[in-house]
Design an enzyme around this catalytic site. Structure first.
Site, PDB file in Angstrom:
ATOM      1  N   GLY A 239       0.829  -1.199   0.000  1.00  0.00           N
ATOM      2  CA  GLY A 239       0.000   0.000   0.000  1.00  0.00           C
ATOM      3  C   GLY A 239       0.862   1.248   0.000  1.00  0.00           C
ATOM      4  N   GLY A 467       1.082  -6.634   3.835  1.00  0.00           N
ATOM      5  CA  GLY A 467       2.300  -7.328   3.416  1.00  0.00           C
ATOM      6  C   GLY A 467       3.389  -7.230   4.466  1.00  0.00           C
ATOM      7  N   THR A 468       3.078  -6.502   5.539  1.00  0.00           N
ATOM      8  CA  THR A 468       4.062  -6.213   6.575  1.00  0.00           C
ATOM      9  C   THR A 468       4.237  -7.354   7.565  1.00  0.00           C
ATOM     10  OG1 THR A 468       2.224  -5.083   7.606  1.00  0.00           O
ATOM     11  CG2 THR A 468       3.844  -3.719   6.510  1.00  0.00           C
ATOM     12  N   THR A 622      10.265 -10.301  10.266  1.00  0.00           N
ATOM     13  CA  THR A 622       9.446  -9.317   9.548  1.00  0.00           C
ATOM     14  C   THR A 622       9.986  -7.901   9.774  1.00  0.00           C
ATOM     15  OG1 THR A 622       7.855  -9.218  11.374  1.00  0.00           O
ATOM     16  CG2 THR A 622       7.350 -10.733   9.582  1.00  0.00           C
ATOM     17  N   GLU A 693       8.354   2.523   8.538  1.00  0.00           N
ATOM     18  CA  GLU A 693       8.873   3.607   7.708  1.00  0.00           C
ATOM     19  C   GLU A 693      10.243   4.111   8.162  1.00  0.00           C
ATOM     20  OE1 GLU A 693       5.097   5.415   8.505  1.00  0.00           O
ATOM     21  OE2 GLU A 693       4.798   5.831   6.391  1.00  0.00           O
TER      22      GLU A 693
HETATM   23 MO1  MOS Z   1       1.730   5.136   5.268  1.00  0.00          MO
HETATM   24  S1  MOS Z   1       2.432   6.421   3.849  1.00  0.00           S
HETATM   25  O1  MOS Z   1       1.073   6.257   6.387  1.00  0.00           O
HETATM   26  O2  MOS Z   1       0.683   4.003   4.678  1.00  0.00           O
END
Ligand code: MOS
Length: 726
Positions: A239, A467-468, A622, A693
């Site tokens: 995503g 997918g995380t 992961t 992130e």
């Molecule tokens: Mo993230 S860019 O807040 O899915």
């Protein structure tokens, strides 16, 4: 701190519980559900601004297999774009509402046929003429206004300290202008949806990061009650922010299904998605930094100019990278934007820091050089004791540990200080570093768990797994808390009938959903302890391998369950005062080596050592994958990715993955990823912090700094492609 967590399951590099389903093709993605659906294909506007003068659909309607052609003249009623809510993910995303065009690629028709090929061919037969108007396109500093707010909850301006004075007191300054290009998230699975109506009830199977706001969006778009909407999104092929909200595929599938009273599927093509999927806007940045001769950072001023899609209030804030980074007397920023006839700008992976982690960290590198200090020493010297942007205390702070550990592992002390001073044949070798800082967010979420009489646990929430590895880490959390084996746990996600969460986004997903589940498990432990005849604090009981044990008493869960109807519990979480009173971040440090060919200027990233601190690590496998993905994005952003806009139409000319260059396998070197594990009790009950992130933040900064060290050339217009080094 939480001492129930012994690490029997939490933290282990457990294989993905959904892995076998995925590799065998049995995990059903949005477009793969076995539903007899008609197929919709989107016809896109070829102008950026104007109105439809005429739209001719007769030829398309007469084509083989075509069932209907939806246009603004005959589409089911939808509320205008933006109606119904302020939240950009909840408001109406009505399309084909009228003939107004706000951006290139906006749908002007949906051709519905029995097969994809028929729909696609007929779409080419729809003829549209426009009354075109001059569009607003591109960044325009003079025509910009202060943004309503910046992504990540930052105010559009910050005025801490007296910048003019701090600037005047600085012996050495840099005043730098950077540009970063439009970029596209390019998730592997395109945005897709199958919609069906049963009277007033709408069911959508699509690819969506946040279910609850997606339900609200459909309610606002079609004017129906949320109770009449069900959204399911069990498997999602990436995503990166582009699936936070509903998009044209879902809205048009629902409109088409309503018109036909038959299920309709819409899968956006890769080409569609460059215009119809959200993307990262081009941003201009001016960064001014000042320091005294001894390397004390005095003044930071960070200004940005970007664009917003018409009627869609979203502004990315690269200054997020400066907010919590280094001590200084004055930290000012301003984020300005302009409403433009561009495609949707929205959150894309590490919004803010993905850009600021390149530019701000490059500016710091340049200032350190002016001062005559090693960039690592400069950062260590300016380590803050409180948050530079807000003055609040930090919940945790271990940036220095990340930097020192990374420097040791990398061998930073051996770096050639003089740029362009290390060679291997015709290659220039350089070394760069940058820090990684990303805000740690929490949201509200709820969870329900049911333990059957047979001892099987079902976890229910509308959380998504993009997918995380969400299915896996939630399994581990429940296994740890209740002493169950992962095989005895089913995690049921991404169904709007389940308790609501904030879904996946902003790296808050694991902490939020994991904490809601944890609290549900704590409530269930209490019920089981009581049923088992314990009258002590359930925290004192060891739940392990299907047994509850305290002192010399041991009770088998099976015995408690066998004559019961099973046990259920609910858990909730919301961000507490610790998220108001403290500044919460995750931290990291990147060290990178590049080689630049002296003749062709080709850049090769040769080595990464990255150290991260993101609280408790739920699954080392992961988590490692998330961080590796961040480094891959860092490489893409620094030296590859760039979307080119045709300034006449607002369309993108390199709208496929052949011409839009993401980092590929050949671009990615050996990456050493190291975690400093510091569970953070101020973050949430399980002590985790966002990790998804983090690795992207600063990764590109380390690369561009290494390119400078290799070549002696700084590039301010990203990405750093070979033509800019020649
Ligand atoms: Mo993230 S860019 O807040 O899915």
């Amino acid at each position: 701190m939480n001492d129930i967590i012994k690490g029997k399951w939490i933290g282990k590099p457990l294989d993905r519980v959904d892995g076998p389903l995925k590799v065998s093709g049995a995990a059903t993605y949005a477009a793969e559900h076995d539903i007899d659906a008609a197929i919709g294909f989107i016809v896109e506007a070829t102008i950026a601004k104007g109105t439809i003068a005429s739209i001719e659909t007769a030829n398309a309607e007469a084509a083989k297999g075509v069932i209907a052609v939806l246009t603004h003249e005959n589409a089911p009623k939808m509320a205008p774009w933006g109606d119904g809510a302020d939240d950009r993910f909840e408001q109406s995303h009505g399309v084909l509402v009228d003939g107004t065009i706000r951006h290139y690629g906006q749908p002007v028709a949906l051709v519905i046929a029995e097969t994809l090929e028929q729909a696609r061919h007929a779409a080419s037969l729809v003829a549209v003429t426009y009354d075109e108007q001059a569009p607003a396109l591109g960044v325009d500093r003079a025509d910009s206004e202060l943004a309503e707010g910046l992504d990540g909850g930052f105010e559009p301006t910050n005025r801490r300290g007296d910048f003019d004075q701090a600037w005047a007191e600085s012996d050495l300054t840099v005043d730098l202008n950077y540009t970063t290009p439009h970029m596209i998230p390019a998730a592997m699975e395109p945005h897709s949806a199958i919609a069906e109506w049963d009277g007033e009830r709408l069911t959508v199977r699509n690819s969506l990061q946040v279910i609850a706001s997606g339900v609200a969006c459909l309610a606002n778009t079609f004017g129906i009650d949320e109770e009449n909407i069900r959204v399911l999104s069990p498997y999602i092929g990436g995503g990166f922010g582009s699936k936070l909200g509903q998009h044209y595929d879902t809205i048009l599938a629902a409109a088409g299904a309503k018109k036909l009273n038959r299920p309709v599927k819409v899968v956006q093509t890769r080409r569609n998605l460059f215009h119809a999927g959200p993307h990262r806007a081009r941003i201009e940045q001016r960064i001014r930094l000042g320091a005294t001769r001894d390397g004390t950072l005095k003044a930071v001023n960070f200004e940005t100019w970007s664009t917003q899609a018409i009627g869609y209030f979203y502004t990315e804030g690269p200054m997020a990278s400066a907010a919590s980074a280094y001590r200084c007397d004055a930290l000012h920023w301003t984020g300005k934007t302009r409403q433009a006839n561009e495609t949707l700008n929205d959150s894309m992976r590490a919004p803010g820091e993905a850009l600021g982690g390149v530019t701000f960290e490059a500016a710091i590198d340049e200032l350190a050089e002016k001062v005559g200090m090693d960039p690592l020493e400069f950062r260590l010297k300016n380590e803050p004791t409180e948050d530079p942007a807000s003055g609040k205390p930090f919940a945790t702070r271990d940036l220095v540990e990340c930097m020192k550990r990374g420097a040791d592992e990398f061998g930073w002390a051996d770096r050639p200080k003089e740029p362009r001073s290390r060679r291997e044949g015709r290659k220039l070798i350089g070394y760069g570093m940058a820090s990684a800082i990303r805000g740690n967010m929490m949201q509200e979420g709820s969870c329900r768990i049911d333990l059957s009489a047979g001892g099987h646990l079902t976890v229910k929430m509308d959380m998504t797994d993009i997918g995380t590895g969400t299915y896996t880490i939630l399994t581990q959390i429940a296994a740890e808390a209740l002493g169950l084996h992962p095989d005895d746990i089913t995690v049921d996600l991404a169904d709007s009938d389940n308790p609501a969460t904030a879904g996946s986004g902003g790296s808050f997903g694991a902490g939020t959903s994991g904490s809601a589940l944890w609290n549900a498990c704590i409530a269930l432990r209490e019920k089981l302890a009581t049923a088992g005849g314990f009258n002590i604090d359930p925290d004192e009981i060891d739940f392990d391998e299907g047994t509850m044990q305290a002192g010399d008493r041991a009770v088998a869960l099976a015995d408690v369950l066998k004559d019961s109807d099973g046990f259920s519990a609910e858990g909730n979480i919301k961000p507490g005062e610790e998220h108001e009173d403290y500044v919460q971040n995750s931290y990291g440090a990147h060290f990178c080596e590049v080689a630049v060919d002296m003749d062709s200027c080709e850049i090769e990233v040769r080595r990464f050592v990255s150290v991260f601190s993101a609280g408790r690590i739920l699954n080392r496998k992961t988590a490692h994958s998330q961080c590796l993905g961040g480094l891959v994005w860092g490489i893409g952003g620094a030296i590859r990715e760039e979307l080119w806009m045709d300034e006449r139409t607002g369309g993108y000319v390199n709208r496929d993955l052949a011409e839009y260059h993401v980092a590929v396998n050949r671009d990615v070197p050996k990456c050493d990823i190291i975690f400093l594990e510091n569970p953070d009790p101020k973050s949430n009950p399980i002590g985790t912090k966002g990790i998804g992130e983090l690795a992207l933040c600063g990764a590109g900064g380390a690369i561009v700094n290494a390119i400078y060290n290799a070549t002696g050339k700084r590039v301010y217009d990203l990405p750093v492609t070979l033509d800019k080094l020649l």
